[in-house]
Design a protein around this motif. Structure first.
Motif, mmCIF file in Angstrom:
data_model
loop_
_atom_site.group_PDB
_atom_site.id
_atom_site.type_symbol
_atom_site.label_atom_id
_atom_site.label_comp_id
_atom_site.label_asym_id
_atom_site.label_seq_id
_atom_site.Cartn_x
_atom_site.Cartn_y
_atom_site.Cartn_z
ATOM 1 N N GLN A 235 0.832 -1.204 0.000
ATOM 2 C CA GLN A 235 0.000 0.000 0.000
ATOM 3 C C GLN A 235 0.867 1.255 0.000
ATOM 4 O OE1 GLN A 235 -2.940 -0.310 -0.819
ATOM 5 N NE2 GLN A 235 -4.338 -1.153 0.711
ATOM 6 N N ALA A 236 1.949 1.226 0.766
ATOM 7 C CA ALA A 236 2.835 2.390 0.826
ATOM 8 C C ALA A 236 3.502 2.645 -0.515
ATOM 9 C CB ALA A 236 3.884 2.191 1.909
ATOM 10 N N ALA A 237 4.004 1.596 -1.155
ATOM 11 C CA ALA A 237 4.699 1.766 -2.434
ATOM 12 C C ALA A 237 3.776 2.366 -3.479
ATOM 13 C CB ALA A 237 5.245 0.420 -2.908
ATOM 14 N N GLU A 238 2.554 1.871 -3.539
ATOM 15 C CA GLU A 238 1.626 2.376 -4.552
ATOM 16 C C GLU A 238 1.171 3.796 -4.240
ATOM 17 O OE1 GLU A 238 -0.133 -1.841 -6.215
ATOM 18 O OE2 GLU A 238 -1.453 -0.594 -4.984
ATOM 19 N N LEU A 239 0.893 4.065 -2.970
ATOM 20 C CA LEU A 239 0.465 5.414 -2.599
ATOM 21 C C LEU A 239 1.574 6.432 -2.829
ATOM 22 C CD1 LEU A 239 -1.586 6.439 0.492
ATOM 23 C CD2 LEU A 239 0.535 7.633 -0.015
ATOM 24 N N LEU A 240 2.792 6.102 -2.420
ATOM 25 C CA LEU A 240 3.899 7.048 -2.570
ATOM 26 C C LEU A 240 4.241 7.290 -4.037
ATOM 27 C CD1 LEU A 240 6.175 5.939 0.389
ATOM 28 C CD2 LEU A 240 4.865 8.058 0.198
ATOM 29 N N GLU A 241 4.057 6.290 -4.876
ATOM 30 C CA GLU A 241 4.282 6.494 -6.312
ATOM 31 C C GLU A 241 3.266 7.491 -6.866
ATOM 32 O OE1 GLU A 241 5.559 6.570 -10.150
ATOM 33 O OE2 GLU A 241 6.605 5.878 -8.350
ATOM 34 N N ALA B 103 5.404 4.678 10.117
ATOM 35 C CA ALA B 103 6.000 5.974 10.439
ATOM 36 C C ALA B 103 6.979 6.403 9.348
ATOM 37 C CB ALA B 103 6.701 5.909 11.794
ATOM 38 N N ARG B 104 7.779 5.453 8.856
ATOM 39 C CA ARG B 104 8.719 5.778 7.770
ATOM 40 C C ARG B 104 7.972 6.192 6.506
ATOM 41 N NH1 ARG B 104 11.207 1.014 9.615
ATOM 42 N NH2 ARG B 104 10.416 -0.143 7.810
ATOM 43 N N HIS B 105 6.885 5.494 6.204
ATOM 44 C CA HIS B 105 6.137 5.802 4.984
ATOM 45 C C HIS B 105 5.463 7.172 5.084
ATOM 46 C CE1 HIS B 105 7.123 1.850 3.723
ATOM 47 N NE2 HIS B 105 6.204 1.222 4.425
ATOM 48 N N PHE B 106 4.904 7.477 6.247
ATOM 49 C CA PHE B 106 4.297 8.796 6.416
ATOM 50 C C PHE B 106 5.371 9.885 6.334
ATOM 51 C CE2 PHE B 106 0.495 6.734 8.367
ATOM 52 C CZ PHE B 106 -0.458 7.370 7.583
ATOM 53 N N ASP B 107 6.557 9.610 6.841
ATOM 54 C CA ASP B 107 7.646 10.580 6.755
ATOM 55 C C ASP B 107 8.049 10.806 5.295
ATOM 56 O OD1 ASP B 107 9.649 12.254 8.203
ATOM 57 O OD2 ASP B 107 11.060 10.909 7.217
ATOM 58 N N SER B 108 8.056 9.736 4.509
ATOM 59 C CA SER B 108 8.369 9.874 3.082
ATOM 60 C C SER B 108 7.317 10.720 2.374
ATOM 61 C CB SER B 108 8.455 8.497 2.427
ATOM 62 O OG SER B 108 9.534 7.748 2.944
ATOM 63 N N TRP B 109 6.064 10.497 2.740
ATOM 64 C CA TRP B 109 4.969 11.263 2.150
ATOM 65 C C TRP B 109 5.099 12.741 2.517
ATOM 66 C CZ3 TRP B 109 -0.803 9.354 2.846
ATOM 67 C CH2 TRP B 109 -1.637 10.049 1.963
ATOM 68 N N ALA B 110 5.309 13.013 3.794
ATOM 69 C CA ALA B 110 5.501 14.394 4.221
ATOM 70 C C ALA B 110 6.724 15.006 3.549
ATOM 71 C CB ALA B 110 5.642 14.457 5.744
ATOM 72 N N GLY B 111 7.740 14.179 3.285
ATOM 73 C CA GLY B 111 8.935 14.660 2.611
ATOM 74 C C GLY B 111 8.663 15.156 1.202
ATOM 75 N N LEU B 112 7.734 14.514 0.509
ATOM 76 C CA LEU B 112 7.359 14.971 -0.825
ATOM 77 C C LEU B 112 6.695 16.345 -0.756
ATOM 78 C CD1 LEU B 112 5.907 11.649 -2.288
ATOM 79 C CD2 LEU B 112 8.094 12.704 -2.869
ATOM 80 N N LEU B 113 5.831 16.532 0.238
ATOM 81 C CA LEU B 113 5.212 17.844 0.434
ATOM 82 C C LEU B 113 6.254 18.879 0.837
ATOM 83 C CD1 LEU B 113 2.031 16.658 2.348
ATOM 84 C CD2 LEU B 113 2.027 17.833 0.136
ATOM 85 N N ARG B 114 7.134 18.488 1.736
ATOM 86 C CA ARG B 114 8.172 19.415 2.209
ATOM 87 C C ARG B 114 9.069 19.859 1.060
ATOM 88 N NH1 ARG B 114 9.479 16.583 6.196
ATOM 89 N NH2 ARG B 114 11.261 15.488 5.328
ATOM 90 N N ALA B 115 9.410 18.948 0.169
ATOM 91 C CA ALA B 115 10.263 19.302 -0.971
ATOM 92 C C ALA B 115 9.572 20.325 -1.872
ATOM 93 C CB ALA B 115 10.614 18.045 -1.765
ATOM 94 N N GLY B 116 8.270 20.155 -2.083
ATOM 95 C CA GLY B 116 7.532 21.129 -2.880
ATOM 96 C C GLY B 116 7.486 22.486 -2.208
ATOM 97 N N LEU B 117 7.278 22.495 -0.904
ATOM 98 C CA LEU B 117 7.261 23.753 -0.162
ATOM 99 C C LEU B 117 8.642 24.413 -0.171
ATOM 100 C CD1 LEU B 117 5.081 22.530 2.830
ATOM 101 C CD2 LEU B 117 4.367 24.145 1.047
ATOM 102 N N GLU B 118 9.697 23.618 -0.139
ATOM 103 C CA GLU B 118 11.052 24.173 -0.240
ATOM 104 C C GLU B 118 11.257 24.845 -1.595
ATOM 105 O OE1 GLU B 118 13.748 24.596 1.575
ATOM 106 O OE2 GLU B 118 12.845 23.832 3.411
ATOM 107 N N ARG B 119 10.737 24.211 -2.658
ATOM 108 C CA ARG B 119 10.839 24.849 -3.982
ATOM 109 C C ARG B 119 10.085 26.174 -3.995
ATOM 110 N NH1 ARG B 119 10.567 19.360 -5.523
ATOM 111 N NH2 ARG B 119 8.300 19.410 -5.778
ATOM 112 N N MET B 120 8.945 26.205 -3.329
ATOM 113 C CA MET B 120 8.180 27.454 -3.253
ATOM 114 C C MET B 120 8.955 28.527 -2.486
ATOM 115 S SD MET B 120 4.466 25.655 -2.574
ATOM 116 C CE MET B 120 3.580 27.151 -2.171
ATOM 117 N N LYS B 121 9.650 28.116 -1.444
ATOM 118 C CA LYS B 121 10.446 29.078 -0.684
ATOM 119 C C LYS B 121 11.641 29.557 -1.501
ATOM 120 C CE LYS B 121 12.682 27.910 3.221
ATOM 121 N NZ LYS B 121 12.897 27.661 4.684
#
Length: 223
Positions: free
Chosen positions: A74-80, A136-154
């Motif tokens: 589920q994590a692999a498919e969702l994160l993709e 917890a690792r998978h949720f951190d990876s997901w948040a990391g994708l959002l964080r990377a986008g927000l970093e680009r915005m900054k």
């Protein structure tokens, strides 16, 4: 270590064995998403996957092993899917498009069943320590994708230099998961949209003043 062991076992499987394992895993993932982990038995999975007891137990000697592979699948498919949605996020409009995609996808089921990872976490976090750590690792990876986008915005001047992208990403994830839960209980995605709108509104409040923002980047209007 457990994931490495599974990888080694997979490498020793024949093509037919891998197909059987995939069939079992897919049936289990679908059933656990709809019914829940506790309500899905190995006999249920065996019947749904059309496998014998010997085939099932050859690949999954106990339910815990199956559940952990369901979490990984589920994590692999969702994160993709999230990677595809977020890999070029660089604007507030892009964030709104992500929100729309999340809400519209959940609306296909009228909010039923919730988040594929969130629903697993709700059942497993206090019951299976290995599964909890993986989630917890998978949720951190997901948040990391959002964080990377927000970093680009900054970096491009959309957000103020002092914007804490880690906290903003955590807020978005909390709003998303809370929105999933409310949509599930009401069978209506409206609360999910409201929760995400409020989180995005907080991010918008962190936007740089127009006179300080740099020139628009190519393609930012469409993202």
């Amino acid at each position: 270590m457990a994931e490495q062991a599974r990888d080694q076992n997979d490498s020793r499987l024949t093509e037919r064995g891998r197909a059987t394992r995939e069939r079992i895993l897919r049936a289990a993932a679908d059933m656990m998403y709809v019914r829940g982990v506790s309500a899905t038995t190995l006999d249920d999975v065996r019947a749904a996957s059309g496998t014998s007891k010997s085939q099932l137990y050859r690949h999954y000697p106990d339910k815990d092993a199956l559940v952990r592979d369901v979490v990984a699948l589920q994590a692999a498919e969702l994160l993709e899917r999230q990677h595809q949605l977020l890999q070029r996020l660089n604007s507030l409009r892009g964030l709104e498009r992500w929100r729309d995609a999340m809400v519209e996808h959940n609306a296909l089921r009228n909010g039923a069943y919730g988040c594929p990872l969130g629903s697993l976490a709700g059942e497993l976090a206090d019951q299976d320590e290995e599964a909890r750590k993986a989630l917890a690792r998978h949720f951190d990876s997901w948040a990391g994708l959002l964080r990377a986008g927000l970093e680009r915005m900054k970096d491009s001047g959309v957000l103020r230099p002092d914007a804490d992208t880690g906290e903003l990403a955590t807020g978005l994830m909390a709003a998303l998961q809370g929105g999933y839960l409310l949509a599930q209980t009401t069978q209506d995605v409206k609360p999910m949209r409201i929760a995400l709108d409020m989180a995005i509104g907080h991010i918008r409040a962190c936007a740089a003043p127009a006179e300080d923002a740099g020139p628009p980047t190519a393609g930012s209007a469409g993202r």
